[in-house]
Design a protein around this motif. Structure first.
Motif, short mmCIF file in Angstrom:
data_model
loop_
_atom_site.label_atom_id
_atom_site.label_comp_id
_atom_site.label_asym_id
_atom_site.label_seq_id
_atom_site.Cartn_x
_atom_site.Cartn_y
_atom_site.Cartn_z
N THR A 29 0.83 -1.21 0.00
CA THR A 29 0.00 0.00 0.00
C THR A 29 0.86 1.26 0.00
O THR A 29 0.66 2.15 -0.83
N LEU A 30 1.83 1.31 0.90
CA LEU A 30 2.66 2.53 0.99
C LEU A 30 3.55 2.71 -0.24
O LEU A 30 3.80 3.84 -0.66
N SER A 31 4.04 1.61 -0.81
CA SER A 31 4.92 1.75 -1.97
C SER A 31 4.15 2.06 -3.26
O SER A 31 4.76 2.49 -4.24
N ASN A 32 2.84 1.86 -3.25
CA ASN A 32 2.01 2.15 -4.43
C ASN A 32 0.94 3.18 -4.12
O ASN A 32 -0.08 3.24 -4.82
N LEU A 33 1.14 3.96 -3.10
CA LEU A 33 0.11 4.88 -2.63
C LEU A 33 -0.35 5.84 -3.73
O LEU A 33 -1.52 6.23 -3.76
N ASP A 34 0.53 6.18 -4.65
CA ASP A 34 0.16 7.10 -5.73
C ASP A 34 -0.90 6.52 -6.65
O ASP A 34 -1.53 7.25 -7.42
N ARG A 35 -1.17 5.21 -6.55
CA ARG A 35 -2.21 4.58 -7.38
C ARG A 35 -3.56 4.56 -6.67
O ARG A 35 -4.57 4.17 -7.26
N ALA A 36 -3.60 4.98 -5.41
CA ALA A 36 -4.85 5.07 -4.66
C ALA A 36 -5.49 6.44 -4.91
O ALA A 36 -4.84 7.35 -5.43
N SER A 37 -6.74 6.58 -4.53
CA SER A 37 -7.43 7.86 -4.70
C SER A 37 -6.70 8.95 -3.93
O SER A 37 -6.02 8.68 -2.93
N GLU A 38 -6.86 10.16 -4.38
CA GLU A 38 -6.21 11.30 -3.72
C GLU A 38 -6.67 11.40 -2.27
O GLU A 38 -5.87 11.68 -1.37
N GLU A 39 -7.94 11.13 -2.03
CA GLU A 39 -8.49 11.18 -0.67
C GLU A 39 -7.78 10.18 0.24
O GLU A 39 -7.40 10.50 1.37
N LYS A 40 -7.57 8.96 -0.24
CA LYS A 40 -6.89 7.94 0.58
C LYS A 40 -5.43 8.28 0.78
O LYS A 40 -4.87 8.06 1.85
N GLN A 41 -4.79 8.82 -0.24
CA GLN A 41 -3.40 9.23 -0.11
C GLN A 41 -3.27 10.26 1.02
O GLN A 41 -2.40 10.12 1.90
N LYS A 42 -4.14 11.25 1.01
CA LYS A 42 -4.09 12.29 2.04
C LYS A 42 -4.37 11.70 3.42
O LYS A 42 -3.68 12.04 4.39
N SER A 43 -5.39 10.84 3.52
CA SER A 43 -5.74 10.24 4.81
C SER A 43 -4.59 9.43 5.38
O SER A 43 -4.26 9.55 6.56
N ILE A 44 -3.97 8.61 4.54
CA ILE A 44 -2.89 7.75 5.01
C ILE A 44 -1.66 8.57 5.39
O ILE A 44 -1.05 8.33 6.44
N LYS A 45 -1.32 9.54 4.58
CA LYS A 45 -0.18 10.39 4.92
C LYS A 45 -0.41 11.13 6.24
O LYS A 45 0.50 11.25 7.06
N SER A 46 -1.62 11.61 6.44
CA SER A 46 -1.95 12.29 7.69
C SER A 46 -1.87 11.32 8.88
O SER A 46 -1.32 11.67 9.93
N LEU A 47 -2.41 10.13 8.71
CA LEU A 47 -2.35 9.13 9.78
C LEU A 47 -0.91 8.73 10.10
O LEU A 47 -0.57 8.52 11.26
N ILE A 48 -0.08 8.64 9.06
CA ILE A 48 1.33 8.31 9.29
C ILE A 48 1.99 9.41 10.11
O ILE A 48 2.70 9.14 11.08
N ARG A 49 1.74 10.66 9.73
CA ARG A 49 2.32 11.78 10.49
C ARG A 49 1.87 11.77 11.95
O ARG A 49 2.65 12.04 12.85
N LYS A 50 0.59 11.43 12.18
CA LYS A 50 0.02 11.49 13.53
C LYS A 50 0.29 10.26 14.38
O LYS A 50 0.44 10.38 15.59
N THR A 51 0.34 9.08 13.76
CA THR A 51 0.36 7.85 14.57
C THR A 51 1.60 6.98 14.43
O THR A 51 1.83 6.12 15.28
N VAL A 52 2.37 7.17 13.38
CA VAL A 52 3.53 6.32 13.16
C VAL A 52 4.78 7.00 13.71
O VAL A 52 5.05 8.15 13.38
#
Length: 182
Positions: A29-52
């Motif tokens: 998922t993380l290595s192909n994140l650019d193939r996901a919807s823009e909304e999911k890309q933003k959500s996951i990047k935000s979650l990574i910043r906040k929780t990882v």
């Protein structure tokens, strides 16, 4: 029987996943994140910043992929929000498999939500699962329908879980359910 549908949090999925497969899903998922919807890309990047947490990085999203994946595993295990966003992005990235599994379940008379719906909108996974449709039966039937597919049994099972919105917590004799009227 129209009982109120019971949901369990998305992170309950971890009880059904092997650690190596969990790591593989996060890495894919993380290595192909650019193939996901823009909304999911933003959500996951935000979650990574906040929780990882990645040692040496204030912003975990900037860490190298292997370090980010290692940190993300812990978030995936604990956070229902991280699970639902990651698996939705994973299903978008694997859209060909998603389409086949969707059609496979429809052909087996499963009543499921539209293919392109973000299942993360639900409050979690439904808990009732048809006893006659265990993972072994479903994987064998999928492989019979799509013998050319070279995907793992784990990928098939995870996509079935995600597309059906269910985890096999309560095995019941009823054959198929309608998610809206369970």
């Amino acid at each position: 029987m129209n009982e109120k549908a019971q949901f369990i949090p998305f992170n309950a999925l971890n009880e059904f996943m092997l650690a190596d497969f969990r790591r593989t899903v996060i890495h894919e998922t993380l290595s192909n994140l650019d193939r996901a919807s823009e909304e999911k890309q933003k959500s996951i990047k935000s979650l990574i910043r906040k929780t990882v947490k990645v040692h040496g990085f204030r912003n975990s999203a900037q860490a190298p992929l292997p370090l980010k994946v290692t940190g993300a595993v812990k978030s995936f295990e604990k956070s229902a929000d991280f699970v639902k966003n990651t698996i939705q992005a994973w299903s978008e990235i694997k859209s060909e498999i998603r389409h086949k599994v969707y059609q496979f379940l429809i052909d087996r008379n499963w009543k499921i939500m539209p293919e392109d719906m973000d299942r993360g909108q639900l409050p979690g996974f439904l808990t009732r699962w048809p006893a006659a449709e265990d993972f072994e039966v479903l994987v064998n039937a999928y492989r019979e329908k799509y013998p050319q597919d070279e995907i793992s049994d784990d990928d098939i099972c995870l996509m079935i879980v995600w597309m059906s919105g269910r985890l096999p917590v309560e095995m019941v004799e009823e054959q198929i359910f309608d998610s809206a009227t369970e």
